[in-house]
Design a protein around this motif. Structure first.
Motif, PDB file in Angstrom:
ATOM      1  N   GLN A 297       2.925   1.614  -9.818  1.00 12.52           N
ATOM      2  CA  GLN A 297       3.794   2.687 -10.292  1.00 12.52           C
ATOM      3  C   GLN A 297       5.250   2.263 -10.397  1.00 12.52           C
ATOM      4  OE1 GLN A 297       3.298   6.109  -7.757  1.00 12.52           O
ATOM      5  NE2 GLN A 297       1.073   6.120  -7.933  1.00 12.52           N
ATOM      6  N   HIS A 298       5.693   1.457  -9.434  1.00 10.75           N
ATOM      7  CA  HIS A 298       7.109   1.045  -9.434  1.00 10.75           C
ATOM      8  C   HIS A 298       7.268  -0.239  -8.629  1.00 10.75           C
ATOM      9  CE1 HIS A 298      11.436   1.533  -9.792  1.00 10.75           C
ATOM     10  NE2 HIS A 298      11.561   1.312  -8.486  1.00 10.75           N
ATOM     11  N   ILE A 299       8.133  -1.136  -9.115  1.00  9.61           N
ATOM     12  CA  ILE A 299       8.484  -2.368  -8.406  1.00  9.61           C
ATOM     13  C   ILE A 299       9.966  -2.301  -8.086  1.00  9.61           C
ATOM     14  CG2 ILE A 299       8.579  -4.885  -8.499  1.00  9.61           C
ATOM     15  CD1 ILE A 299       6.303  -4.765 -10.575  1.00  9.61           C
ATOM     16  N   TYR A 300      10.288  -2.423  -6.822  1.00  7.30           N
ATOM     17  CA  TYR A 300      11.685  -2.302  -6.402  1.00  7.30           C
ATOM     18  C   TYR A 300      12.416  -3.636  -6.562  1.00  7.30           C
ATOM     19  CZ  TYR A 300      10.211   2.153  -4.437  1.00  7.30           C
ATOM     20  OH  TYR A 300       9.718   3.423  -4.285  1.00  7.30           O
ATOM     21  N   PRO A 301      13.709  -3.596  -6.904  1.00  9.30           N
ATOM     22  CA  PRO A 301      14.500  -4.836  -7.012  1.00  9.30           C
ATOM     23  C   PRO A 301      14.469  -5.604  -5.698  1.00  9.30           C
ATOM     24  CG  PRO A 301      15.729  -2.964  -7.873  1.00  9.30           C
ATOM     25  CD  PRO A 301      14.523  -2.396  -7.185  1.00  9.30           C
ATOM     26  N   THR A 302      14.417  -6.938  -5.800  1.00 13.24           N
ATOM     27  CA  THR A 302      14.334  -7.746  -4.585  1.00 13.24           C
ATOM     28  C   THR A 302      15.255  -8.951  -4.651  1.00 13.24           C
ATOM     29  OG1 THR A 302      12.851  -8.968  -3.113  1.00 13.24           O
ATOM     30  CG2 THR A 302      12.357  -9.055  -5.473  1.00 13.24           C
ATOM     31  N   ASP A 303      15.850  -9.271  -3.511  1.00 13.07           N
ATOM     32  CA  ASP A 303      16.623 -10.492  -3.317  1.00 13.07           C
ATOM     33  C   ASP A 303      15.978 -11.338  -2.222  1.00 13.07           C
ATOM     34  OD1 ASP A 303      18.728 -10.827  -5.092  1.00 13.07           O
ATOM     35  OD2 ASP A 303      20.065  -9.481  -4.013  1.00 13.07           O
ATOM     36  N   SER A 304      14.680 -11.100  -1.999  1.00 16.71           N
ATOM     37  CA  SER A 304      13.980 -11.737  -0.888  1.00 16.71           C
ATOM     38  C   SER A 304      12.805 -12.551  -1.400  1.00 16.71           C
ATOM     39  CB  SER A 304      13.489 -10.665   0.088  1.00 16.71           C
ATOM     40  OG  SER A 304      14.546  -9.803   0.459  1.00 16.71           O
ATOM     41  N   ASN A 305      12.028 -13.113  -0.475  1.00 16.65           N
ATOM     42  CA  ASN A 305      10.826 -13.842  -0.877  1.00 16.65           C
ATOM     43  C   ASN A 305       9.602 -12.940  -0.830  1.00 16.65           C
ATOM     44  OD1 ASN A 305      10.686 -13.662   1.958  1.00 16.65           O
ATOM     45  ND2 ASN A 305       9.449 -15.527   2.096  1.00 16.65           N
ATOM     46  N   PHE A 306       9.843 -11.646  -1.059  1.00 17.33           N
ATOM     47  CA  PHE A 306       8.753 -10.678  -1.106  1.00 17.33           C
ATOM     48  C   PHE A 306       9.107  -9.571  -2.091  1.00 17.33           C
ATOM     49  CE2 PHE A 306      11.495  -9.333   2.419  1.00 17.33           C
ATOM     50  CZ  PHE A 306      11.737  -8.011   2.111  1.00 17.33           C
ATOM     51  N   VAL A 307       8.086  -8.805  -2.441  1.00 17.58           N
ATOM     52  CA  VAL A 307       8.251  -7.725  -3.413  1.00 17.58           C
ATOM     53  C   VAL A 307       7.667  -6.446  -2.812  1.00 17.58           C
ATOM     54  CG1 VAL A 307       7.714  -6.913  -5.745  1.00 17.58           C
ATOM     55  CG2 VAL A 307       8.020  -9.364  -5.326  1.00 17.58           C
ATOM     56  N   LEU A 308       8.425  -5.365  -2.876  1.00 22.02           N
ATOM     57  CA  LEU A 308       7.934  -4.052  -2.457  1.00 22.02           C
ATOM     58  C   LEU A 308       7.562  -3.270  -3.701  1.00 22.02           C
ATOM     59  CD1 LEU A 308       7.642  -2.173   0.108  1.00 22.02           C
ATOM     60  CD2 LEU A 308       9.789  -1.127  -0.647  1.00 22.02           C
ATOM     61  N   LEU A 309       6.345  -2.743  -3.738  1.00 19.00           N
ATOM     62  CA  LEU A 309       5.905  -1.989  -4.909  1.00 19.00           C
ATOM     63  C   LEU A 309       5.126  -0.757  -4.493  1.00 19.00           C
ATOM     64  CD1 LEU A 309       2.748  -3.630  -6.408  1.00 19.00           C
ATOM     65  CD2 LEU A 309       4.035  -4.817  -4.635  1.00 19.00           C
ATOM     66  N   LYS A 310       5.279   0.291  -5.293  1.00 17.74           N
ATOM     67  CA  LYS A 310       4.528   1.523  -5.072  1.00 17.74           C
ATOM     68  C   LYS A 310       3.286   1.473  -5.957  1.00 17.74           C
ATOM     69  CE  LYS A 310       6.449   5.365  -4.051  1.00 17.74           C
ATOM     70  NZ  LYS A 310       7.208   6.646  -4.001  1.00 17.74           N
ATOM     71  N   VAL A 311       2.131   1.778  -5.366  1.00 15.66           N
ATOM     72  CA  VAL A 311       0.863   1.708  -6.080  1.00 15.66           C
ATOM     73  C   VAL A 311       0.133   3.046  -5.990  1.00 15.66           C
ATOM     74  CG1 VAL A 311       0.614  -0.784  -5.761  1.00 15.66           C
ATOM     75  CG2 VAL A 311      -0.286   0.780  -4.025  1.00 15.66           C
ATOM     76  N   ASN A 312      -0.962   3.160  -6.727  1.00 16.54           N
ATOM     77  CA  ASN A 312      -1.679   4.428  -6.806  1.00 16.54           C
ATOM     78  C   ASN A 312      -2.238   4.883  -5.460  1.00 16.54           C
ATOM     79  OD1 ASN A 312      -1.155   4.572  -9.503  1.00 16.54           O
ATOM     80  ND2 ASN A 312      -3.168   3.820 -10.167  1.00 16.54           N
ATOM     81  N   ASP A 313      -2.864   3.978  -4.752  1.00 17.74           N
ATOM     82  CA  ASP A 313      -3.448   4.309  -3.454  1.00 17.74           C
ATOM     83  C   ASP A 313      -3.295   3.103  -2.544  1.00 17.74           C
ATOM     84  OD1 ASP A 313      -5.026   4.952  -1.245  1.00 17.74           O
ATOM     85  OD2 ASP A 313      -6.469   6.087  -2.434  1.00 17.74           O
ATOM     86  N   ALA A 314      -2.184   3.047  -1.827  1.00 15.38           N
ATOM     87  CA  ALA A 314      -1.846   1.872  -1.022  1.00 15.38           C
ATOM     88  C   ALA A 314      -2.906   1.577   0.030  1.00 15.38           C
ATOM     89  CB  ALA A 314      -0.481   2.064  -0.362  1.00 15.38           C
ATOM     90  N   ASN A 315      -3.410   2.608   0.680  1.00 17.06           N
ATOM     91  CA  ASN A 315      -4.388   2.389   1.754  1.00 17.06           C
ATOM     92  C   ASN A 315      -5.684   1.770   1.228  1.00 17.06           C
ATOM     93  OD1 ASN A 315      -2.654   3.466   3.706  1.00 17.06           O
ATOM     94  ND2 ASN A 315      -3.405   5.550   3.362  1.00 17.06           N
ATOM     95  N   GLU A 316      -6.169   2.310   0.121  1.00 23.31           N
ATOM     96  CA  GLU A 316      -7.419   1.796  -0.445  1.00 23.31           C
ATOM     97  C   GLU A 316      -7.241   0.389  -1.017  1.00 23.31           C
ATOM     98  OE1 GLU A 316     -10.555   2.902  -0.308  1.00 23.31           O
ATOM     99  OE2 GLU A 316      -9.704   4.361   1.091  1.00 23.31           O
ATOM    100  N   ILE A 317      -6.133   0.162  -1.699  1.00 21.56           N
ATOM    101  CA  ILE A 317      -5.893  -1.162  -2.279  1.00 21.56           C
ATOM    102  C   ILE A 317      -5.723  -2.197  -1.178  1.00 21.56           C
ATOM    103  CG2 ILE A 317      -4.250  -2.540  -3.641  1.00 21.56           C
ATOM    104  CD1 ILE A 317      -3.788  -0.024  -5.335  1.00 21.56           C
ATOM    105  N   TYR A 318      -5.047  -1.813  -0.089  1.00 25.30           N
ATOM    106  CA  TYR A 318      -4.891  -2.728   1.032  1.00 25.30           C
ATOM    107  C   TYR A 318      -6.260  -3.120   1.598  1.00 25.30           C
ATOM    108  CZ  TYR A 318      -3.811  -4.458   5.697  1.00 25.30           C
ATOM    109  OH  TYR A 318      -3.755  -5.230   6.827  1.00 25.30           O
ATOM    110  N   LYS A 319      -7.121  -2.126   1.812  1.00 25.53           N
ATOM    111  CA  LYS A 319      -8.449  -2.399   2.349  1.00 25.53           C
ATOM    112  C   LYS A 319      -9.260  -3.272   1.382  1.00 25.53           C
ATOM    113  CE  LYS A 319      -8.677   1.985   4.897  1.00 25.53           C
ATOM    114  NZ  LYS A 319      -9.320   3.328   4.960  1.00 25.53           N
ATOM    115  N   TYR A 320      -9.125  -2.989   0.096  1.00 27.60           N
ATOM    116  CA  TYR A 320      -9.825  -3.783  -0.916  1.00 27.60           C
ATOM    117  C   TYR A 320      -9.393  -5.247  -0.852  1.00 27.60           C
ATOM    118  CZ  TYR A 320     -10.573  -5.788  -5.573  1.00 27.60           C
ATOM    119  OH  TYR A 320     -10.905  -6.611  -6.613  1.00 27.60           O
ATOM    120  N   LEU A 321      -8.089  -5.491  -0.737  1.00 28.82           N
ATOM    121  CA  LEU A 321      -7.587  -6.865  -0.679  1.00 28.82           C
ATOM    122  C   LEU A 321      -8.033  -7.564   0.600  1.00 28.82           C
ATOM    123  CD1 LEU A 321      -3.962  -6.405  -2.106  1.00 28.82           C
ATOM    124  CD2 LEU A 321      -5.916  -7.501  -3.239  1.00 28.82           C
TER     125      LEU A 321
END
Length: 343
Positions: free
Chosen positions: A278-302
């Protein structure tokens, strides 16, 4: 800033432990002062308690005098020592941005110090006035992390300066991810602000999380306080030797950073194409924060796919968000292919 006034009374009057290596500095042919085993060199000898050889190497690349450097067992050690030096349990408090690195709060709880959170705005940024309004006469420390974790963005440098000029206590600026940022470090401003303490680490850009070495940069007065209350031999000889070896390979570290920045751009571009994002936040780091449809389910899937990211949904302002560290090209591609199957 009156450092003596900020210090806890028991720390101000503390007589620090004096080790054998504090009392004798230099080289000798026979060491019979520290009750060491004379066999199994070099591991039988206590390491330099103030790590001057390592600090000299750090000074060379960071352009900060060795006497303005404190080395800790990760950045968590100086974080904890700051509480123990300046914050009277059940009396003093600290102020921090929210969300941010969780150990600031954990250390506050361990030391029984009130932890005051100030929410970031919709852009994950702050104003000095808002943080200052949360302080009172018992506020000893303000915690900032820039680039921030878990949001990834750099904080407004003008507001950081305003805070430094307005707050009579210590402002801690955690720059763990500064090597990945397009902005500049505040290291060149140390002499201007005696209340500034900067944290950096070997764990991120330097690829040395396993050796547990954190750096704190501050005035000689603050550094002397940390040296006064740290454990005598807090950095072991293996870590010191590996740190020197790593610093002497600075060109390799620079190459790693360039590769990771390129991969960060590619990863973001690939994530943008996924319907679940849904959204990718600007980053100055070695990681990316993003909003997804269902974070809990996608996390478990991964996890089921053997791919581990960080679910940040329970963190303030990060509902529905995953935090993804930039990996190798192969690791990033594996992640994207797995996420395409979710889409």
């Amino acid at each position: 800033m009156n450092l003596e006034k900020l210090l806890r009374e028991n720390i101000r009057s503390l007589q620090p432990y004096s080790s054998a290596r504090d009392e004798f500095k230099g080289e000798a042919s026979v060491y019979l002062d520290a009750n060491e085993n004379p066999y199994n060199a070099p591991f039988n000898r206590y390491p330099d308690p103030l790590q001057w050889e390592v600090k000299a190497e750090i000074s060379r690349i960071k352009h900060v005098p060795p006497e303005n450097i404190f080395l800790g067992n990760g950045s968590d050690e100086p974080i904890d020592l700051l509480y123990r030096a300046f914050c009277e349990p059940r009396l003093d408090n600290v102020v921090a941005i929210e969300p941010t690195y969780g150990m600031y709060k954990v250390c506050a709880n361990i030391n029984d110090v009130e932890y005051r959170k100030v929410l970031l705005d919709e852009n994950f940024d702050f104003t000095a006035d808002k943080l200052l309004s949360a302080t009172n006469l018992c506020t000893k420390i303000i915690w900032l992390c820039s680039p921030n974790n878990p949001t990834g963005n750099s904080l407004n440098s003008k507001e950081i300066i305003k805070l430094l000029e307005s707050f009579d206590g210590i402002v801690v600026l955690d720059e763990a991810y500064i090597d990945f940022s397009s902005g500049s470090s505040f290291l060149d401003k140390l002499a201007l602000y005696p209340n500034l303490l900067i944290l950096q680490t070997f764990s991120k850009a330097w690829g040395s999380a396993a050796i547990r070495l954190g750096m704190a940069f501050a005035s000689t007065e603050i550094i002397s306080v940390l040296n006064k209350i740290k454990y005598p031999y807090n950095i072991n000889i293996l870590t010191q030797k590996q740190a020197i070896k790593t610093i002497q390979s600075a060109i390799q570290v620079k190459d790693w950073v360039e590769i990771l920045l390129e991969e960060r751009t590619k990863l973001i571009d690939s994530l943008k194409e996924l319907e679940i994002v849904q959204h990718i936040y600007p980053t100055d780091s070695n990681f990316v924060l993003l909003k997804v449809n269902d974070a809990n389910e996608i996390y478990k899937y991964l996890v089921d796919k053997g791919i581990i990211v960080r679910n940040r949904s329970s963190v303030s302002l990060c509902l529905g968000c995953l935090r993804i560290t930039v990996g190798t090209p192969e690791e990033n591609n594996t992640l994207i292919q797995a996420l395409k199957s979710v889409s």
